[in-house]
Scaffold this active site. Structure first.
Site, PDB file in Angstrom:
ATOM      1  CE  LYS A  52      -3.700  -2.506   2.535  1.00 11.87           C
ATOM      2  NZ  LYS A  52      -3.696  -2.713   3.644  1.00 11.87           N
ATOM      3  CD  GLN A  96      -3.353  -4.617   6.450  1.00 15.92           C
ATOM      4  OE1 GLN A  96      -2.880  -3.662   5.833  1.00 15.92           O
ATOM      5  NE2 GLN A  96      -3.935  -5.606   6.125  1.00 15.92           N
ATOM      6  CG  ASP A 119      -9.253  -0.004   4.639  1.00 15.96           C
ATOM      7  OD1 ASP A 119      -9.548   0.139   3.756  1.00 15.96           O
ATOM      8  OD2 ASP A 119      -8.825  -0.278   6.409  1.00 15.96           O
TER       9      ASP A 119
END
Ligand code: NDP
Length: 285
Positions: A52, A96, A119
């Site tokens: 990422k 994460q 997200d």
């Protein structure tokens, strides 16, 4: 022979568009910034985070790396999220998953400012999706929709079957397909005669986590097949779809790897740039 839907190519296009928007924002003095929080030292999570951050560098997004030890307390993590929420230079926050066992993922997700929820997991983002309002869409299902658009596959009027009802993939996937006017059936481990249900579908999305479970007996000839699964097996990474068996009968299919996976990461970049746009003062962005 099916059209192979090339997620690597479509993801590069999405990143290219995001990079263009980053340049436009730069002209107004805004650099999109993604804060990436990694708790613990799970190697798979660390590798996702590295990918990422590489994507951010390519697109021109600043990534801020927050690596916390596995012993981090809920309070310490909450404090970090509060600080990132309050920092106007941070446009997106990504924590994460999975978190170490002693930390509560739900409270972490809910703590993130919905305006920075790139997200798309926050209840407000999901609520907006249900209500058809603008907001962040979860990256994996949003990536699937982007792939379908790129290949001119319009779900409108299609019978779509989504296998898997998780909050990060299956449920938002079903809602996005519904928004695109498909007639959607959402299946799971208790669905009776799953094969027969799937054989009715013009579009099948598999998000199960069972290697190669979806074989030719699930697929109507000419159906579009999207494989979200990522399963690490002795023969390497495989999807939830038995590609070799299904590809000859589908009209279009995504490979694993090189299908949905790259799209998920690309949509994170798109969401971060969108967050920076929304945060920019009126007229800037
Ligand atoms: P979850 O484990 O959260 O959900 C799996 C779903 O599949 C559940 O709804 C479960 O049903 C259903 N299921 C399990 N077994 C069966 C079965 N035999 N028949 C029918 N349904 C079944 O997984 P995720 O949604 O998080 O992920 C799904 C897959 O997608 C995984 O392989 C994951 O690695 C991958 N993934 C890929 C991403 C990408 O970027 N490409 C991103 C995120 C995930 P029930 O609810 O009844 O238990």
């Amino acid at each position: 022979m099916a059209t192979i839907i090339d997620g690597v190519k479509v993801a590069a296009e999405v990143r290219g568009r995001a990079a263009e928007e980053v340049r436009e924002l730069a002209a107004h003095g805004v650099t999109p910034c993604l804060a990436v929080v990694l708790v613990g030292d799970d190697p798979a999570s660390a590798s996702y985070v590295r990918m990422k951050e590489r994507d951010c560098a390519e697109v021109g997004i600043e990534s801020r790396d927050h690596r916390l030890p596995a012993t981090t307390s809920q309070q310490e993590l909450d404090d970090l999220i509060d600080a990132l929420n309050a920092d106007p230079a941070v446009h997106g926050i990504l924590v994460q998953m999975p978190l170490p066992e002693h930390l509560d993922p739900e409270s972490v997700i809910e703590r993130i400012d919905p305006a920075k929820d790139v997200d798309g997991f926050h209840p407000e983002s999901l609520g907006h999706l249900v209500r058809g309002l603008p907001g962040f869409r979860a990256c994996t299902p949003a990536g699937v929709m982007e792939m379908l658009r790129a290949y001119d596959i319009d779900p409108s009027g299609m019978r779509a079957v989504v296998i898997g009802r998780s909050t990060i993939v299956g449920k938002p996937m079903a809602l996005l397909l519904l928004e695109a006017n498909a007639t959607v059936t959402l299946c799971h481990s208790r669905t009776k005669d799953l094969e027969a249900v799937c054989r009715e579908a013009d579009l099948v999305v598999a998000a199960i986590g069972r290697p190669k479970m979806v074989d030719a007996s699930y697929i109507k000839p000419g159906a579009v097949v999207i494989d979200v699964g990522i399963n690490r097996t002795d023969e390497g990474v495989v999807g939830d779809v038995d590609f070799a068996a299904v590809e000859p009968i589908a009209s279009a299919i995504t490979p694993v790897p090189g299908g949905v996976g790259p799209m998920t990461r690309a949509m994170l970049m798109a969401n971060t740039v969108a967050a920076a746009h929304s945060a920019a003062p009126r007229g800037q962005g």
